[in-house]
Design a protein around this motif. Structure first.
Motif, PDB file in Angstrom:
ATOM      1  N   GLY A  88       5.101  39.253  51.808  1.00 41.35           N
ATOM      2  CA  GLY A  88       4.158  39.509  50.718  1.00 41.35           C
ATOM      3  C   GLY A  88       3.031  40.432  51.142  1.00 41.35           C
ATOM      4  N   ALA A  89       2.520  40.220  52.343  1.00 42.84           N
ATOM      5  CA  ALA A  89       1.447  41.079  52.850  1.00 42.84           C
ATOM      6  C   ALA A  89       1.934  42.503  53.040  1.00 42.84           C
ATOM      7  N   MET A  90       3.137  42.664  53.569  1.00 41.18           N
ATOM      8  CA  MET A  90       3.683  44.011  53.771  1.00 41.18           C
ATOM      9  C   MET A  90       3.909  44.727  52.430  1.00 41.18           C
ATOM     10  N   ALA A 123       2.193  44.172  49.673  1.00 40.52           N
ATOM     11  CA  ALA A 123       0.864  44.499  49.156  1.00 40.52           C
ATOM     12  C   ALA A 123       0.278  45.715  49.873  1.00 40.52           C
ATOM     13  N   ILE A 124       0.401  45.770  51.185  1.00 42.96           N
ATOM     14  CA  ILE A 124      -0.124  46.902  51.949  1.00 42.96           C
ATOM     15  C   ILE A 124       0.636  48.173  51.604  1.00 42.96           C
ATOM     16  N   THR A 183       5.077  34.899  53.782  1.00 41.50           N
ATOM     17  CA  THR A 183       3.703  35.399  53.757  1.00 41.50           C
ATOM     18  C   THR A 183       3.632  36.814  54.312  1.00 41.50           C
ATOM     19  N   LEU A 184       4.295  37.046  55.430  1.00 40.10           N
ATOM     20  CA  LEU A 184       4.312  38.377  56.032  1.00 40.10           C
ATOM     21  C   LEU A 184       4.959  39.397  55.101  1.00 40.10           C
ATOM     22  N   TYR A 236      -8.975  33.049  45.546  1.00 39.98           N
ATOM     23  CA  TYR A 236      -7.804  33.686  44.961  1.00 39.98           C
ATOM     24  C   TYR A 236      -7.854  33.661  43.436  1.00 39.98           C
TER      25      TYR A 236
END
Length: 113
Positions: free
Chosen positions: A74-76, A78-79, A71-72, A12
């Motif tokens: 943040g991932a969403m 980013a996507i 976390t989910l 990271y």
């Protein structure tokens, strides 16, 4: 979990700043890198406090659920951001082709004598 954490931190560290430097115009890089550092610092201070409180008041299941949802989320984000950038790039390319009068089908054909 600790093995994954300690394997991910070195990946990271150089990856995110490099990606930011590629995506941000040169005149805004200092501001964006400073913002990235500030967000990381604040998150490192607040997340143990918040999740410690959640763990003490609601138990481990809720604490891990909150961490997983963060976390989910943040991932969403980013996507979604990546898809938005790709969509805008495709639209900009199509608009440029329309302005230039090309269809993107290979350009003009040459005659061979």
């Amino acid at each position: 979990a600790a093995i994954l954490y300690y394997a991910g931190v070195p990946l990271y560290g150089p990856t995110i700043p490099t990606m930011l430097l590629r995506c941000v115009p040169p005149n805004q890089r200092g501001r964006v890198m400073g913002l990235d550092g500030a967000i990381n610092t604040v998150a490192r201070i607040l997340s143990p406090l918040v999740l410690g409180w959640v763990y003490q008041t609601h138990g481990s299941t809720m604490a891990f659920g909150v961490a997983g949802m963060a976390t989910l989320t943040g991932a969403m984000i980013a996507i979604s951001r990546r898809l938005l950038v790709l969509w805008n790039a495709k639209n900009n390319q199509q608009q440029q082709q329309t302005r230039d009068g090309t269809s993107g089908g290979g350009g003009e054909q040459r005659r061979v004598a």
